[in-house]
Design a protein around this motif. Structure first.
Motif, mmCIF file in Angstrom:
data_model
loop_
_atom_site.group_PDB
_atom_site.id
_atom_site.type_symbol
_atom_site.label_atom_id
_atom_site.label_comp_id
_atom_site.label_asym_id
_atom_site.label_seq_id
_atom_site.Cartn_x
_atom_site.Cartn_y
_atom_site.Cartn_z
ATOM 1 N N LEU A 138 -11.354 11.397 -1.286
ATOM 2 C CA LEU A 138 -11.609 10.775 -2.578
ATOM 3 C C LEU A 138 -11.083 9.337 -2.630
ATOM 4 N N GLY A 139 -11.251 8.603 -1.531
ATOM 5 C CA GLY A 139 -10.860 7.209 -1.476
ATOM 6 C C GLY A 139 -9.377 6.966 -1.213
ATOM 7 N N MET A 140 -8.595 8.010 -1.011
ATOM 8 C CA MET A 140 -7.157 7.865 -0.781
ATOM 9 C C MET A 140 -6.821 8.236 0.656
ATOM 10 N N THR A 141 -6.070 7.378 1.318
ATOM 11 C CA THR A 141 -5.597 7.678 2.663
ATOM 12 C C THR A 141 -4.285 8.437 2.577
ATOM 13 N N GLY A 181 -14.010 14.675 2.949
ATOM 14 C CA GLY A 181 -13.373 13.437 3.394
ATOM 15 C C GLY A 181 -13.628 13.181 4.854
ATOM 16 N N LYS A 182 -12.725 12.404 5.462
ATOM 17 C CA LYS A 182 -12.882 12.152 6.900
ATOM 18 C C LYS A 182 -11.514 12.047 7.559
ATOM 19 N N LYS A 208 0.859 -1.177 0.000
ATOM 20 C CA LYS A 208 0.000 0.000 0.000
ATOM 21 C C LYS A 208 0.901 1.234 0.000
ATOM 22 N N THR A 268 0.937 5.209 0.969
ATOM 23 C CA THR A 268 0.253 6.296 1.661
ATOM 24 C C THR A 268 1.112 7.544 1.537
ATOM 25 N N GLU A 303 -8.752 10.618 4.946
ATOM 26 C CA GLU A 303 -9.121 10.025 3.664
ATOM 27 C C GLU A 303 -9.849 11.059 2.833
#
Length: 157
Positions: A54-57, A28-29, A4, A6, A52
């Motif tokens: 748009l789906g990216m951490t 996001g969150k 992964k 990041t 996070e």
């Protein structure tokens, strides 16, 4: 194997504020905030803020010195509508961000972004060289991309 990637964004001491900024821009969150251990010189201060968008951490890290961002790394956003382009562009340049040419900008932290709607690369890769060149020429005159102007250049080529 579980691999992964990041992205880490480095900050002097603005990691939590930056994470909250990006969370607000991209709806996001905030995932977590970690603090320096009590037995360290920066005890209790924020170490990282993971979030996070748009789906990216991503992780913002306070490393205790000024971070200098360069255009050699950027984040690309591919909005579908002019409303989305306007939202991301305006939010990211707010509070001392800088507009750049051809969909590029720097946010208030100096991080480089490309706000290039999904229609742009699609029309630029048209097999008709006149159409793709017209789109390229239209884009080269813009800072924030105006989808209707890109489409008009394509249609009129």
């Amino acid at each position: 194997m579980r691999a992964k990637i990041t992205p880490f964004l480095l900050f002097n001491n603005e990691a939590e504020a930056a994470a909250n900024f990006y969370v607000s821009v991209f709806n996001g969150k905030l995932l977590s905030v970690t603090r320096y251990p009590q037995n360290t010189p920066m005890a209790g201060a924020v170490l990282t803020a993971s979030f996070e968008i748009l789906g990216m951490t991503m992780t913002a890290l306070n490393w205790g010195q000024e971070a200098t961002y360069k255009e050699t790394i950027s984040f690309a956003i591919e909005p579908e509508t002019q409303e989305e382009v306007d939202h991301y562009w305006n939010a990211l340049i707010a509070d001392s961000g800088e507009e750049g040419p051809c969909s590029w900008l720097k946010d208030k932290y100096g991080v480089s972004w490309q706000v290039a709607p999904e229609i742009l690369p699609r029309l630029m890769s048209d097999p008709d060289p006149k159409k793709s060149a017209a789109v390229m020429q239209a884009m080269m005159k813009m800072k924030k991309i105006i989808i209707s102007d890109i489409q008009a250049a394509y249609d009129n080529a």
